[in-house]
Scaffold this active site. Sequence first.
Site, PDB file in Angstrom:
ATOM      1  N   HIS A 216      74.685  -9.482  78.064  1.00  0.00           N
ATOM      2  CA  HIS A 216      73.501  -8.654  77.773  1.00  0.00           C
ATOM      3  C   HIS A 216      72.866  -8.225  79.091  1.00  0.00           C
ATOM      4  CE1 HIS A 216      73.440  -9.649  73.468  1.00  0.00           C
ATOM      5  NE2 HIS A 216      73.947 -10.803  73.875  1.00  0.00           N
TER       6      HIS A 216
ATOM      7  N   ALA B 220      65.380 -16.168  71.846  1.00  0.00           N
ATOM      8  CA  ALA B 220      66.692 -16.814  71.961  1.00  0.00           C
ATOM      9  C   ALA B 220      67.500 -16.177  73.080  1.00  0.00           C
ATOM     10  CB  ALA B 220      67.443 -16.690  70.639  1.00  0.00           C
TER      11      ALA B 220
ATOM     12  N   HIS C 114      81.244 -11.023  77.227  1.00  0.00           N
ATOM     13  CA  HIS C 114      80.063 -10.902  76.335  1.00  0.00           C
ATOM     14  C   HIS C 114      78.808 -11.034  77.192  1.00  0.00           C
ATOM     15  CE1 HIS C 114      78.054 -11.876  72.288  1.00  0.00           C
ATOM     16  NE2 HIS C 114      77.088 -11.709  73.188  1.00  0.00           N
TER      17      HIS C 114
ATOM     18  N   HIS D 194      65.615 -12.905  79.180  1.00  0.00           N
ATOM     19  CA  HIS D 194      64.300 -12.592  78.616  1.00  0.00           C
ATOM     20  C   HIS D 194      63.295 -12.918  79.710  1.00  0.00           C
ATOM     21  CE1 HIS D 194      65.536 -12.191  74.366  1.00  0.00           C
ATOM     22  NE2 HIS D 194      66.436 -13.116  74.645  1.00  0.00           N
TER      23      HIS D 194
ATOM     24  N   ARG E 284      70.414  -5.454  78.994  1.00  0.00           N
ATOM     25  CA  ARG E 284      69.127  -4.777  78.690  1.00  0.00           C
ATOM     26  C   ARG E 284      69.071  -3.406  79.376  1.00  0.00           C
ATOM     27  NH1 ARG E 284      69.139  -8.853  75.097  1.00  0.00           N
ATOM     28  NH2 ARG E 284      68.289 -10.786  75.866  1.00  0.00           N
TER      29      ARG E 284
ATOM     30  N   ASP F 192      77.507 -14.577  77.173  1.00  0.00           N
ATOM     31  CA  ASP F 192      76.311 -14.330  76.351  1.00  0.00           C
ATOM     32  C   ASP F 192      75.050 -14.539  77.189  1.00  0.00           C
ATOM     33  OD1 ASP F 192      74.955 -13.461  74.144  1.00  0.00           O
ATOM     34  OD2 ASP F 192      75.035 -15.363  73.070  1.00  0.00           O
TER      35      ASP F 192
ATOM     36  N   LYS G 156      80.374  -4.013  68.137  1.00  0.00           N
ATOM     37  CA  LYS G 156      79.732  -5.322  67.917  1.00  0.00           C
ATOM     38  C   LYS G 156      78.978  -5.326  66.588  1.00  0.00           C
ATOM     39  CE  LYS G 156      77.964  -9.382  68.664  1.00  0.00           C
ATOM     40  NZ  LYS G 156      77.126  -9.815  69.775  1.00  0.00           N
TER      41      LYS G 156
ATOM     42  N   HIS H 109      80.905 -16.085  70.889  1.00  0.00           N
ATOM     43  CA  HIS H 109      80.163 -17.298  71.274  1.00  0.00           C
ATOM     44  C   HIS H 109      80.265 -18.421  70.227  1.00  0.00           C
ATOM     45  CE1 HIS H 109      77.299 -15.257  68.741  1.00  0.00           C
ATOM     46  NE2 HIS H 109      76.897 -14.439  69.675  1.00  0.00           N
TER      47      HIS H 109
ATOM     48  N   HIS I 108      78.986 -11.371  65.620  1.00  0.00           N
ATOM     49  CA  HIS I 108      78.038 -12.491  65.713  1.00  0.00           C
ATOM     50  C   HIS I 108      78.113 -13.200  64.366  1.00  0.00           C
ATOM     51  CE1 HIS I 108      74.189 -14.412  67.219  1.00  0.00           C
ATOM     52  NE2 HIS I 108      74.344 -14.885  65.995  1.00  0.00           N
TER      53      HIS I 108
END
Length: 335
Positions: free
Chosen positions: A15, A256, A13, A244, A17, A240, A95, A168, A134
């Site tokens: 991210h 988050a 899992h 950012h 971007r 996860d 997802k 998660h 999620h």
Amino acid sequence: MKTHTILMPLDMHLHLRDAVMLETVAPLTAYSYSGAIIMPNLVPPVTTLEDVKAYKQRVMAAVPNDNFEPYMTIFYKNYDKAFLESIASEIVAIKLYPAGITTNSEGGVSSFDIEEMRPTLEAMSELEIPLCVHGETDGFVMDREAEFMPVYELLAKNFPKLKIIMEHITTKAAVDMLDKYENLYATITVHHLLLTLDDVIGGMMMPHHFCKPIAKRPEDLDALLTVALSAHPKVMFGSDSAPHPQHAKESCGCAAGVFTAPISLQLLCEIFEQYDKLDNLQAFVSDNAQNIYGICPEFKEVTLEKRTFVVPEKYGSVVPMYAGEAIAWAIESID
Ligand code: DOR
Ligand code: ZN
């Protein structure tokens, strides 16, 4: 010096971007992992065959080494079977986000009407495409995951051939669901094996520990540690890791997401060693995922060493978890 070797680590899992952020963070995971499941919550989200192929190309272009496999996903909509057949070979999962529940999830599911979802979820069952979820309601923040358990039950009962991954997980309630239904699985992050709500807001407010779902109570942490450290065959590591830019985290209205990509494997070693369970780390961080998803990852042998590693303050514009702090394990070599 104490060392520990992991074969084919997988992050189930992640991210990444897009654009400059993708170029900053993708090499960090590709360096130490054989593969990762790439989340589709871009703006706009990944929803078409063209999107998924183009995004995979951009991910591969951002990675300097070729021994890393990005396992692609699309964002859940009530897709028809013909579309799912056309995309099945390009993705490993779909997802599902409840609408508006977290970063870039506005286009998610607004009602869990099983009959509306049935054609899609039956087609996914037949095509053996797992559903990653999620699992949070829009209730009180500490109760959101526990309140979502009836939705997992509804999905698990109605679609017994569908592999459903509770993403998660952060609560004892979710851990207790794992063995209730054969078709329920879970991912666990490294930060949820380390933090409770006290580490987010118990003292000074820590924006780099703030994520969705939020870290919970000590008894929840204990339940997560129990299944992770025992490498329960239905749980897998999924970081996860959610980058950012610093200004979006250290601001009024903190985004988050906890960024752990460059240190997750080292932290896992530290936790598993602390509880004298290093022998179970291989299953948690690779073998279980290979069995659950039926994937055969690129060969990679990562050796970690027990020596102090000071976490960099920043990677590009992103502040990692434990920035500037010493952690107990470092990556020694990768073959
Ligand atoms: O904290 C989170 N950040 N939770 C999510 O579910 C999404 C993620 C993100 O994309 O930033
Ligand atoms: Zn996520």
